[in-house]
Scaffold this active site. Structure first.
Site, PDB file in Angstrom:
ATOM      1  N   GLU A 140      -7.663   4.065  12.704  1.00 40.97           N
ATOM      2  CA  GLU A 140      -6.690   3.592  13.694  1.00 40.97           C
ATOM      3  C   GLU A 140      -6.454   4.577  14.826  1.00 40.97           C
ATOM      4  O   GLU A 140      -5.580   4.376  15.661  1.00 40.97           O
ATOM      5  CB  GLU A 140      -5.366   3.257  13.001  1.00 40.97           C
ATOM      6  N   ASP A 156       0.847  -1.189   0.000  1.00 40.67           N
ATOM      7  CA  ASP A 156       0.000   0.000   0.000  1.00 40.67           C
ATOM      8  C   ASP A 156       0.884   1.240   0.000  1.00 40.67           C
ATOM      9  O   ASP A 156       1.941   1.258   0.623  1.00 40.67           O
ATOM     10  CB  ASP A 156      -0.967  -0.006   1.191  1.00 40.67           C
TER      11      ASP A 156
END
Length: 199
Positions: A95, A1
């Protein structure tokens, strides 16, 4: 990613990359698209275009800011990302709580997920780490495909639910990317992968 932190990614070199003397075929890449209610990753348009041209299946993700309205964050993503058949579903990267309660954060996450699913007609993927999922998300979000971060595990991430993608390292080095990069693996075979894609 990848995101702006990897600067100019050479996707053509990634297609058949050399990793410690072995040839590795990278078949998919998640690309950061947006963050919060107004930010777009400055490398997104380039990365999105180059991934497609190189034949790498691409997915776009949104970095969630818990203190911001979930629907407005979804609109930021929608205004920035045009999905095509064969792309991966949209991803919500969550997150951090930004100091907000779990209840408020979950409410705004649900707004984002619902707005995105209504617009793209595909169930979004949630990205987070094992501890955050267990402590802040849990069963309310078990119906969504999961991309889980859990580094340096030998076999699989330690989480008690099904997962679709596992981010298993943040120390990746590979041709085509000058800096370190996260490595991910898909759980399933080629048919499972195809069935997950936007149709």
């Amino acid at each position: 990613d990848v995101s702006r932190w990897q600067t100019d990614v050479d996707f053509s070199k990634l297609k058949a990359a050399d990793l410690n003397g072995d040839t590795i075929n990278f078949s998919f890449a998640f690309i950061k698209a947006t963050e919060g209610i107004g930010n777009t990753d400055p490398q997104f348009k380039r990365n999105w275009k180059m991934a497609k041209e190189s034949g790498i299946t691409r997915g776009a993700y949104h970095f969630f800011i818990a203190s911001k309205d979930g629907k407005m964050q979804a609109e930021n993503f929608i205004n920035s990302v045009e999905l095509e058949s064969g792309d991966l579903p949209p991803v919500l990267d969550v997150e951090q709580t930004n100091g907000y309660s779990t209840a408020i954060m979950q409410r705004e996450i649900k707004k984002w997920l619902e707005a995105i699913e209504n617009y793209y007609h595909v169930k979004p993927i949630i990205y987070t780490n094992v501890d955050f999922y267990n402590q802040r998300l849990g069963h309310d979000f078990d119906k969504y495909p999961l991309w889980i971060a859990h580094y340096y595990q030998l076999q699989q991430p330690r989480i008690n639910r099904d997962w679709s993608f596992w981010q298993h390292s943040d120390e990746g080095r590979v041709n085509g990317i000058l800096s370190k990069v996260d490595f991910n693996v898909f759980s399933g075979d080629s048919l499972d992968f195809k069935n997950l894609l936007v149709h």
